[in-house]
Design an enzyme around this catalytic site. Structure first.
Site, PDB file in Angstrom:
ATOM      1  N   GLU A 188     -80.695  62.333 -10.209  1.00 31.81           N
ATOM      2  CA  GLU A 188     -79.806  63.503 -10.141  1.00 31.81           C
ATOM      3  C   GLU A 188     -80.588  64.820 -10.136  1.00 31.81           C
ATOM      4  OE1 GLU A 188     -76.829  63.048 -13.202  1.00 31.81           O
ATOM      5  OE2 GLU A 188     -76.181  61.096 -12.434  1.00 31.81           O
ATOM      6  N   GLU A 296     -75.332  55.147  -9.258  1.00 35.57           N
ATOM      7  CA  GLU A 296     -74.442  55.389 -10.396  1.00 35.57           C
ATOM      8  C   GLU A 296     -73.088  55.842  -9.875  1.00 35.57           C
ATOM      9  OE1 GLU A 296     -75.320  57.950 -13.745  1.00 35.57           O
ATOM     10  OE2 GLU A 296     -77.448  57.402 -13.636  1.00 35.57           O
TER      11      GLU A 296
END
Length: 373
Positions: A188, A296
């Site tokens: 991320e 994810e």
């Protein structure tokens, strides 16, 4: 004769392309690591491995119960892929780190012996300041520029990696073979919430961090059981933005995406964007000989009782994608609301069973010799 030659050439080039796709960035990768990578490529052509973070470590209302997972309680099988985070192996007293090493080692080893796959994330506590892994204004320092080869804390970072390498190499199967791991550091990175995020380092600094990390583990520390996974969040709309911090094909084995924002977070759904973005990841992987994954995702508390079939399966199956796995985030042991997989009695349990029974999804019980030829 001409037709036969055309068919032969087509088959030859297709096989060459597939063989290229199976090539890891580590030419010394262990046989089991190479076999896992090859087999995930093959399975991704028609099916997807289901994963869940910390599935066997703890779940909704429980912790440290061997053989248990919320997914298994609902379906009869553990997830095919289990996420393990190594945050607890850095930034703590030595005695605490040693206990954590043994605990996580058992989780990884047990998954391997059962025939499952482990993916490693790293919520790495800031190595040059306070603030933990999240960015905290007036506390956190932009550590990336300090720990890359030109930085003043580079030797400290090398020591951290050296310690981690010992743990990676300590993971052994019944015959003494190294247990393969999908290693997904610095995830991320296109958001601003982690100290390695977009606002806190330049693209070149991030690439330098990635290259050094992979190169040092592989070439200097002789760690050869890792599959390196690159996974931004969902802050992109085209391949140029997706690859803004991509270090190059020689440094990445698997490309992915974390996406909560388009699939129901805060009640907001934009499935068209979710489908578009995962296709960007998928197409880039196919064009560059990499694995692809939804690294994810999830809906906290699963407030939509048909989320798994009406949302997740739709995103994964709208286009004919080659995705190795999809991983849901964790089920916290203490929080009443922080969970992403259903537990027995949850309203989403029937829908999750439909997801489990779909021919497209693979759970641990479905895997057959994924570490063999």
């Amino acid at each position: 004769m001409i037709k036969t030659s055309i068919i032969f050439l087509a088959t030859f080039f297709a096989s060459c392309s597939f063989a290229w796709a199976q090539k890891l960035i580590d030419s010394k990768a262990t046989p089991e690591t190479a076999a896992l990578y090859q087999n995930m490529h093959k399975l991704a052509q028609k099916q997807i491995l289901f994963g869940h973070q910390d599935a066997t470590d703890y779940g909704h209302g429980w912790r440290d119960e061997e053989g248990r997972s919320d997914v298994k309680l609902v379906t009869g099988s553990h997830p095919a892929v289990i996420g393990v985070d190594i945050a607890s192996l850095t930034g703590r007293p030595a005695a605490v780190i040693e206990r954590n090493k043994q605990r996580l080692k058992k989780l990884v080893t047990d998954t391997y012996i059962r025939g499952g796959v482990t993916t490693i994330s790293w919520h790495f506590s800031n190595p040059v300041s306070g603030g933990g892994f999240n960015w905290k204004d007036s506390v956190s320092l932009p550590a990336v520029k300090y720990i890359i080869p030109t930085g003043q804390n580079h030797q400290d970072y090398k020591a951290i990696l050296k310690d981690l390498s010992g743990w990676f190499k300590s993971l052994k199967g019944p015959k003494g073979e190294a247990i393969p791991l999908i290693f997904r550091p610095y995830h991320e990175f296109d958001g601003d919430w982690f100290w390695w995020g977009r606002a806190h380092c330049t693209p070149d600094e991030f690439k330098s961090l990635w290259k050094f990390t992979a190169g040092y583990l592989r070439d200097s520390l002789d760690v050869h059981n890792l599959i390196y996974a690159f996974s931004p969040d969902n802050k992109f709309n085209d391949v140029e933005k997706y690859t803004e911090r991509y270090p190059g094909n020689e440094w990445v084995d698997l490309v992915g995406m974390d996406n909560y924002g388009d699939v129901g977070r805060d009640g907001k759904y934009n499935l068209e964007q979710a489908i578009k973005k995962i296709k960007i990841v998928n197409d880039f992987a196919l064009q560059n000989g990499k694995l692809a994954a939804m690294t994810e995702t999830g809906l906290e508390s699963v407030v939509n009782p048909v989320w798994y079939t009406d949302v997740l399966l739709k995103v994964l199956q709208t286009n004919q994608l080659n995705l190795a796995y999809v991983l849901l985030w964790r089920n916290d042991s203490k929080s009443a609301t922080h969970y992403y997989a259903p537990y027995p009695g949850h309203p989403a349990e029937p829908d999750f069973k439909k997801f489990y029974n779909d021919d497209y999804t693979l759970f641990e019980n479905d895997l057959k010799n994924i570490y063999g030829k």
